[in-house]
Write a protein that holds these residues in place. Sequence first.
Motif, PDB file in Angstrom:
ATOM      1  N   GLY A 220       0.963  -1.207  -0.129  1.00 39.01           N
ATOM      2  CA  GLY A 220       0.020   0.092   0.049  1.00 39.01           C
ATOM      3  C   GLY A 220       1.042   1.338  -0.119  1.00 39.01           C
ATOM      4  N   ASP A 221       1.830   1.286  -0.677  1.00 41.61           N
ATOM      5  CA  ASP A 221       2.879   2.617  -0.741  1.00 41.61           C
ATOM      6  C   ASP A 221       1.820   3.683  -1.423  1.00 41.61           C
ATOM      7  OD1 ASP A 221       5.368   3.574  -0.624  1.00 41.61           O
ATOM      8  OD2 ASP A 221       5.328   4.104  -2.979  1.00 41.61           O
ATOM      9  N   VAL A 222       1.873   4.591  -0.320  1.00 42.82           N
ATOM     10  CA  VAL A 222       0.971   5.860  -0.496  1.00 42.82           C
ATOM     11  C   VAL A 222       1.956   7.143  -0.372  1.00 42.82           C
ATOM     12  CG1 VAL A 222      -1.289   7.187   0.122  1.00 42.82           C
ATOM     13  CG2 VAL A 222      -0.881   4.603   0.328  1.00 42.82           C
ATOM     14  N   PRO A 223       2.063   8.148  -1.243  1.00 44.21           N
ATOM     15  CA  PRO A 223       2.600   9.187  -1.077  1.00 44.21           C
ATOM     16  C   PRO A 223       1.943   9.925   0.007  1.00 44.21           C
ATOM     17  CG  PRO A 223       2.285   8.880  -3.252  1.00 44.21           C
ATOM     18  CD  PRO A 223       1.368   8.067  -2.700  1.00 44.21           C
ATOM     19  N   TRP A 224       2.684  11.177   0.866  1.00 51.70           N
ATOM     20  CA  TRP A 224       2.431  11.897   1.559  1.00 51.70           C
ATOM     21  C   TRP A 224       2.020  13.500   1.076  1.00 51.70           C
ATOM     22  CZ3 TRP A 224       6.429  11.192   5.927  1.00 51.70           C
ATOM     23  CH2 TRP A 224       6.589  10.056   6.518  1.00 51.70           C
ATOM     24  N   ALA A 225       0.844  13.862   1.410  1.00 52.28           N
ATOM     25  CA  ALA A 225       0.538  15.176   1.172  1.00 52.28           C
ATOM     26  C   ALA A 225       0.719  16.333   2.270  1.00 52.28           C
ATOM     27  CB  ALA A 225      -0.795  15.313   0.653  1.00 52.28           C
ATOM     28  N   ALA A 226       1.182  17.435   1.889  1.00 55.19           N
ATOM     29  CA  ALA A 226       0.938  18.657   2.790  1.00 55.19           C
ATOM     30  C   ALA A 226      -0.195  19.194   2.322  1.00 55.19           C
ATOM     31  CB  ALA A 226       2.040  19.675   2.458  1.00 55.19           C
ATOM     32  N   ALA A 227      -0.948  19.782   3.311  1.00 51.96           N
ATOM     33  CA  ALA A 227      -2.335  20.189   3.285  1.00 51.96           C
ATOM     34  C   ALA A 227      -2.523  21.678   3.751  1.00 51.96           C
ATOM     35  CB  ALA A 227      -3.284  19.089   3.837  1.00 51.96           C
ATOM     36  N   VAL A 228      -3.770  22.084   3.050  1.00 52.12           N
ATOM     37  CA  VAL A 228      -4.276  23.721   3.565  1.00 52.12           C
ATOM     38  C   VAL A 228      -5.616  23.384   3.760  1.00 52.12           C
ATOM     39  CG1 VAL A 228      -2.488  24.834   2.532  1.00 52.12           C
ATOM     40  CG2 VAL A 228      -4.645  24.164   1.257  1.00 52.12           C
ATOM     41  N   ARG A 229      -6.407  24.370   4.030  1.00 52.57           N
ATOM     42  CA  ARG A 229      -7.814  24.144   4.252  1.00 52.57           C
ATOM     43  C   ARG A 229      -8.234  24.029   2.691  1.00 52.57           C
ATOM     44  NH1 ARG A 229      -6.913  27.658   8.379  1.00 52.57           N
ATOM     45  NH2 ARG A 229      -6.625  29.576   7.471  1.00 52.57           N
ATOM     46  N   LEU A 230      -9.596  23.193   2.532  1.00 55.38           N
ATOM     47  CA  LEU A 230     -10.040  22.766   1.382  1.00 55.38           C
ATOM     48  C   LEU A 230     -10.476  24.178   0.364  1.00 55.38           C
ATOM     49  CD1 LEU A 230     -10.967  20.206   0.019  1.00 55.38           C
ATOM     50  CD2 LEU A 230     -13.343  20.819   0.705  1.00 55.38           C
ATOM     51  N   GLU A 231     -10.846  25.297   0.944  1.00 56.33           N
ATOM     52  CA  GLU A 231     -10.988  26.370   0.073  1.00 56.33           C
ATOM     53  C   GLU A 231      -9.632  27.127  -0.161  1.00 56.33           C
ATOM     54  OE1 GLU A 231     -11.833  27.553   4.595  1.00 56.33           O
ATOM     55  OE2 GLU A 231     -11.904  25.842   3.553  1.00 56.33           O
ATOM     56  N   ASP A 232      -8.545  26.650   0.276  1.00 51.68           N
ATOM     57  CA  ASP A 232      -7.258  27.428   0.181  1.00 51.68           C
ATOM     58  C   ASP A 232      -6.526  26.601  -0.855  1.00 51.68           C
ATOM     59  OD1 ASP A 232      -7.597  29.558   1.646  1.00 51.68           O
ATOM     60  OD2 ASP A 232      -6.712  28.512   3.581  1.00 51.68           O
ATOM     61  N   LEU A 233      -7.086  25.182  -1.421  1.00 49.12           N
ATOM     62  CA  LEU A 233      -6.179  24.605  -2.219  1.00 49.12           C
ATOM     63  C   LEU A 233      -5.879  25.404  -3.513  1.00 49.12           C
ATOM     64  CD1 LEU A 233      -4.984  21.886  -2.863  1.00 49.12           C
ATOM     65  CD2 LEU A 233      -6.973  21.138  -3.782  1.00 49.12           C
ATOM     66  N   GLN A 234      -6.925  26.119  -4.123  1.00 46.77           N
ATOM     67  CA  GLN A 234      -6.472  26.921  -5.589  1.00 46.77           C
ATOM     68  C   GLN A 234      -6.373  28.380  -5.136  1.00 46.77           C
ATOM     69  OE1 GLN A 234      -6.082  25.384  -8.294  1.00 46.77           O
ATOM     70  NE2 GLN A 234      -6.596  23.367  -7.159  1.00 46.77           N
ATOM     71  N   ALA A 235      -6.231  28.709  -3.711  1.00 45.72           N
ATOM     72  CA  ALA A 235      -6.025  29.970  -3.363  1.00 45.72           C
ATOM     73  C   ALA A 235      -4.514  30.123  -3.469  1.00 45.72           C
ATOM     74  CB  ALA A 235      -6.631  30.168  -2.155  1.00 45.72           C
ATOM     75  N   PRO A 236      -4.052  31.601  -3.110  1.00 47.36           N
ATOM     76  CA  PRO A 236      -2.552  31.602  -3.214  1.00 47.36           C
ATOM     77  C   PRO A 236      -1.686  31.044  -2.402  1.00 47.36           C
ATOM     78  CG  PRO A 236      -3.715  33.824  -3.646  1.00 47.36           C
ATOM     79  CD  PRO A 236      -4.649  32.544  -3.351  1.00 47.36           C
ATOM     80  N   ILE A 237      -2.289  30.670  -1.196  1.00 52.54           N
ATOM     81  CA  ILE A 237      -1.279  29.859  -0.133  1.00 52.54           C
ATOM     82  C   ILE A 237      -1.295  28.330  -0.782  1.00 52.54           C
ATOM     83  CG2 ILE A 237      -3.467  29.009   0.990  1.00 52.54           C
ATOM     84  CD1 ILE A 237      -0.071  29.574   2.688  1.00 52.54           C
TER      85      ILE A 237
END
Length: 291
Positions: A220-237
């Motif tokens: 089950g090799d699964v990459p790790w994601a950094a995360a922001v709030r859902l509404e920030d995903l396409q925002a500048p941050i």
Amino acid sequence: MKTIVSIGVFVLAIVFCATTASRADTLQDIVTKRKLVAGIKTDYPPWGMRDKDGQIVGLEIDLVRDFARRIGQNVGEAIEVELVPVVASNRMQFLQQGRIDVMIATMNDLPERRKVVGSVYPDYYSSGVAVFARKDAAINDFESLGGKPICGVQGTWYNRDWGAMKGAEMVIFPGAPEVEKALLDGRCVGWLYDDSAFVARQVTEPAKWKDFKIATPVVGDVPWAAAVRLEDLQAPIGKLLADTIIDWHRSGMIADLEKKWGIPPTKWVAMMHEACNTGAPQCATTRPPTN
């Protein structure tokens, strides 16, 4: 680096010129406060841990500080970093509640989690799943877990899929320190967790773990994601963090941090270094469609 800086300046220009009817943009908030609040792990050495003086250090903390440095470099201001310890069971909630701005905390990049938080693409690291067991526990694959007490950390997705569904008697704890104690005390014969955590322990504390081994195949090799709030995903941050992750891979920074923290070189990091230097799809800021 020049490319990242120029992108960041452009992004910040958008932020400062934009107006919002609801709340201020997260990246603008960070710059205004001169502080980035990041959710990190303290129970996952050497990605996140406390040193002998109680300070939070590790590979992921280095990544957080570098991200803050880049934000500050773009606006000509020093950005302070506030580190907020999280665990698997609360890290996404901390983002949703606005208690942290970003989260870099060993989170597997899974489809169901992308519905809850903004999992930034590309991913920055990867691990698989295995059982770290006593050498005399008669565990050699997942089918041999039946009826055996196996430790797990609350909130990890594989407790069910690779533990309970294989017949293991799962003993769940809030975090890795509690699991370590239970394992060493003999309350469990094995620990179901990320293989990366086991490799690091074997390298950094060989005497402590001399009676244990990675007993099952890594699955089950699964990459790790950094995360922001859902509404920030396409925002500048979110966009700036995606660009930064690409530069971490392109420059070889993550491979250098593996060496710094005593982590054996991983094939996935080497693959991403090549992908980000050749423009491969794995290193785009747009997630490829899933089947």
